[in-house]
Every structure is written in C-alpha cells, then in structure tokens.
Design an enzyme around this catalytic site. Structure first.
Site, short mmCIF file in Angstrom:
data_model
loop_
_atom_site.label_atom_id
_atom_site.label_comp_id
_atom_site.label_asym_id
_atom_site.label_seq_id
_atom_site.Cartn_x
_atom_site.Cartn_y
_atom_site.Cartn_z
CB SER A 1 -79.67 -33.02 -83.95
OG SER A 1 -79.97 -34.35 -84.19
CE LYS B 1 -83.08 -44.85 -80.41
NZ LYS B 1 -84.41 -44.34 -79.94
P1 NAP Z 1 -85.24 -34.80 -78.32
O1 NAP Z 1 -85.55 -33.56 -79.06
O2 NAP Z 1 -84.36 -34.67 -77.12
O3 NAP Z 1 -86.60 -35.52 -77.93
C1 NAP Z 1 -86.66 -36.51 -76.95
C2 NAP Z 1 -88.11 -36.67 -76.54
O4 NAP Z 1 -88.19 -37.74 -75.58
C3 NAP Z 1 -88.69 -35.42 -75.85
O5 NAP Z 1 -90.01 -35.25 -76.26
C4 NAP Z 1 -88.64 -35.80 -74.38
O6 NAP Z 1 -89.64 -35.18 -73.59
C5 NAP Z 1 -88.93 -37.29 -74.46
N1 NAP Z 1 -88.51 -37.96 -73.24
C6 NAP Z 1 -87.27 -38.13 -72.76
N2 NAP Z 1 -87.32 -38.77 -71.57
C7 NAP Z 1 -88.63 -38.99 -71.31
C8 NAP Z 1 -89.35 -39.61 -70.23
N3 NAP Z 1 -88.72 -40.13 -69.17
N4 NAP Z 1 -90.71 -39.67 -70.31
C9 NAP Z 1 -91.37 -39.15 -71.38
N5 NAP Z 1 -90.75 -38.54 -72.41
C10 NAP Z 1 -89.40 -38.47 -72.37
O7 NAP Z 1 -84.52 -35.88 -79.26
P2 NAP Z 1 -84.75 -36.23 -80.79
O8 NAP Z 1 -83.47 -35.99 -81.50
O9 NAP Z 1 -85.99 -35.62 -81.30
O10 NAP Z 1 -84.94 -37.82 -80.69
C11 NAP Z 1 -86.23 -38.42 -80.84
C12 NAP Z 1 -86.01 -39.89 -81.16
O11 NAP Z 1 -85.28 -40.03 -82.37
C13 NAP Z 1 -85.25 -40.65 -80.09
O12 NAP Z 1 -85.79 -41.94 -79.99
C14 NAP Z 1 -83.85 -40.72 -80.68
O13 NAP Z 1 -83.09 -41.80 -80.18
C15 NAP Z 1 -84.20 -40.90 -82.16
N6 NAP Z 1 -83.12 -40.53 -83.09
C16 NAP Z 1 -82.66 -39.26 -83.11
C17 NAP Z 1 -81.64 -38.94 -84.01
C18 NAP Z 1 -81.10 -37.53 -84.11
O14 NAP Z 1 -80.05 -37.36 -84.76
N7 NAP Z 1 -81.72 -36.55 -83.51
C19 NAP Z 1 -81.11 -39.92 -84.86
C20 NAP Z 1 -81.63 -41.22 -84.80
C21 NAP Z 1 -82.64 -41.52 -83.92
P3 NAP Z 1 -89.38 -33.79 -72.80
O15 NAP Z 1 -89.62 -32.70 -73.80
O16 NAP Z 1 -90.39 -33.83 -71.71
O17 NAP Z 1 -87.97 -33.82 -72.32
#
Ligand code: NAP
Length: 335
Positions: free
Chosen positions: A197, A157
């Site tokens: 999460s 990140k």
């Molecule tokens: P998530 O539900 O796992 O979502 C990840 C997303 O990224 C999914 O839509 C996935 O697509 C996509 N992705 C992964 N690899 C990819 C690739 N090679 N090409 C295109 N798409 C791809 O995770 P999330 O928790 O929502 O996280 C979303 C963002 O928030 C991330 O940047 C994460 O670092 C940030 N974030 C999350 C948290 C937390 O606590 N959850 C905290 C701080 C920041 P697919 O559905 O096709 O797999």
C-alpha cells in the site's frame, strides 16, 4: 491474539482493541526489535488495554501455541503483501498458506478459542479485473484464475483463505469469519512500513508516472475502516462468513488525480491517462507482465460491498480523504 501486529493493517486493529480495554497477546517475529514495536507500546500507554508480546514465526510449526493460551479470539493478519518478489513460492505462498495452516492447527489445540478472524483479501474473490465483464462480484465468488505464474500474490491469498475454510469445516468448536479488504489506504501507525500500500502511494508522487498513469483498476478502502470491520467481527458472535470490506471502485489514474487536487502543485502526480496499447508495449520495460496489463487495464471493478453495509454497518471514509492523508504522511506534508 493478533498475528502480524507490526504490520500496517494490524496496527489499527491493535489500537481499536487497546482503546476498548482488551488484553492482547501479540506474537511477533522479533519481540526485541524495539523499533518495530515502539508504536504499539505507545498505543498501549495511551489506552486502557494491555499488550503481552510473544515470539512466533509463520513458518515455525506450533510457534503460535504459547501466545494463544487463554485467548478466546484469534485474529490472523500476518502474511506478506508484496507484488514484486524473486521466488513467489517461497516469498508468498509458503508464509500465506503454511502460516494459516500453522495458526489454525494451533487453534484446534487451544480449547479457549471460540472465534477466528482471518484477514483475507478481495483478490481471493477476483483474480483479474476482466472477470467483472460478467457482472458484479460478492462474497459467493472465488478467484479461480490466479496461479504461481500469474498474479502469485492473489494466488497466495486464495490458497490461504481456502485452507482456513477447510480447517474450519473439519471441526465444530470455533467460528470463522474472513475480512476481504480491497487495496488499503490511509495513514499508518508504524514508521517502518513494508506493505505494498505504501509503495503504491510513494510511486504516485515519485515522478515515475508524471507523463501519465494507466487505468489500472482496483477497489480501495481506508485502513481505519478495515480495523473497525475486524473489531466488530471479532466481538460479535453472530458475524460469520466472508466480508468484502471495500469503500470504492477506482483506478491508478483516478487515485493520482484525487491526490493531485491537494498536492498537484508540488508533486509530479499523474493527471493524464497512459493508453492501454502503450502500457502493453512498455510492459516488460516497466516491470509489468503483458497478460496482467491485458486483463486489468481498462476493466472497471464492480465489487458488491452490501454485506459490509448491512451486517457490519460500516460507514466508509471518503477515498479522497484516505488517499490524501496517506500521501501527506508518506511525503511528510501537512494536511
Ligand atoms: P504489512 O504491513 O507488510 O504486514 C505484514 C505482517 O505480516 C507484518 O507484521 C509481518 O511481520 C508479518 N509477517 C510476514 N511474514 C511473516 C512470517 N514469516 N512470520 C511472522 N510474521 C510475518 O502488510 P499489510 O498491508 O498490513 O497486510 C496485512 C494483511 O492484510 C495481509 O494478510 C494482507 O494480505 C492483507 N491485506 C492487505 C491489503 C493492503 O492493501 N494493505 C489489502 C487486502 C488484504 P514483520 O513486521 O516481522 O515483517
């Protein structure tokens, strides 16, 4: 245009824009995977907004160019959020870093785009809790302690956000803002959750921690508040720069106790503290690294979220409500 729309965080961002009547371009890895897209189509049906799906992959050069055409704003959320991976370089760094570079290089080739919002994280600000020993941290701080071998997700990140600022500095057409959320909690709109999460909440109720949980410190925020932050920053020209989006500083034991207030009778939620020396001793057996335990257990977070209160005017949801609602959804319980 919103990347990663199938994800946990992005689902709520999409909902906000649809409910406000926007037309969204959503590039996803597999636009034919109806299971992954059905909740988004349902949101569209119940809103005044419109979705157009495209096919794109973070690792395929220029694959976001087509979906970006005609858009004035790009929100880049796609990035894997996993803490246990086989190959950190391939599974975390490449999609995070190359993906950001790929999306922003396409922004440079798309004259209609005026604003970019990148979903970063508080782990691009602080690598380990021990760093709070020198005082609270705000948006001026950068994680300079993570690496491929130590906290590789945090490293991914940090590299991705630094790349975003580097590409931004080299041009003068579009503005950049980053949303840096802490651990995101609260109900998910999609059923197939891949976000870490979900795994954390699942683990709390599984019985794995029934004899106790370590005071592994972090900060947390509701997914709906993270979506509001993205929405505000995307539509208000004057909102630029980094924004810590975090409601509360907490730890694994406290989170277990908050959920136990509602579900403690039925689920083996952690209620006692596992001493640090014991966690350190057991670390290799329970899949933790000893230096991660040493630098994160027993060191409280002190994140300064004042910019989100004054500039974004966020009114954060109560952490107990977010945690209990999320737990109820994960374990199919009523709240
Ligand atoms: P998530 O539900 O796992 O979502 C990840 C997303 O990224 C999914 O839509 C996935 O697509 C996509 N992705 C992964 N690899 C990819 C690739 N090679 N090409 C295109 N798409 C791809 O995770 P999330 O928790 O929502 O996280 C979303 C963002 O928030 C991330 O940047 C994460 O670092 C940030 N974030 C999350 C948290 C937390 O606590 N959850 C905290 C701080 C920041 P697919 O559905 O096709 O797999």
């Amino acid at each position: 245009m919103i990347t990663g729309a199938t994800g946990y965080v992005a689902g709520w961002i999409v909902k906000h824009f649809l409910d406000n009547g926007y037309t969204l371009h959503l590039p996803v890895r597999d636009p034919d995977n109806l299971k992954k897209l059905s909740h988004l189509k349902e949101l569209e049906k119940n809103s005044s907004g419109t979705i157009v799906f495209f096919k794109a992959d973070l690792l395929k050069k220029d694959s976001y160019l087509e979906s970006m055409q005609g858009c004035d704003t790009v929100i880049h959320t796609a990035s894997p959020f996993k803490t246990k991976v086989k190959d950190p370089q391939k599974d975390l760094i490449e999609p995070a870093l190359y993906g950001t570079e790929n999306v922003l290089n396409s922004v440079n080739q798309t004259p209609s785009v005026k604003k970019v919002v990148v979903t970063s994280s508080v782990v691009a600000i602080v690598g380990d809790s021990i760093e709070f020993q020198s005082g609270p941290k705000d948006e001026s701080h950068w994680n300079n302690t993570s690496s491929l071998l130590h906290q590789p997700y945090n490293y991914s990140k940090t590299l991705a956000e630094q790349k975003a600022w580097q590409i931004y500095e080299a041009q003068n057409r579009w503005e950049l803002a980053t949303i840096n959320p802490s651990l995101v909690l609260g109900p998910s709109l999609n059923e197939q959750v891949t976000s870490e999460s979900y795994n954390i909440i699942k683990q709390l109720g599984s019985g794995e921690l029934k004899f106790g949980a370590p005071k592994y410190h972090f900060a947390a925020v509701d997914v709906r508040d993270v979506a509001i932050a993205h929405f505000k920053v995307a539509i208000q020209d004057e909102l630029k720069g980094r924004f810590i989006v975090s409601a509360d500083n907490t730890n694994l034991l406290e989170l277990g106790r908050l959920i136990a207030e509602r579900f403690g009778d039925k689920y083996p939620l952690p209620q006692k503290e596992l001493p640090k020396w014991l966690v350190w001793g057991l670390a290799p057996i329970i899949g933790l690294k000893r230096d991660v335990v040493a630098k994160n257990v027993g060191h409280p977070w002190q994140l300064d979220n004042s910019k989100s209160l004054t500039e974004l005017k966020l009114e954060y949801r109560d952490l107990k409500q977010s945690a209990q609602e999320f737990f109820a959804q994960v374990y199919n319980e009523k709240i």
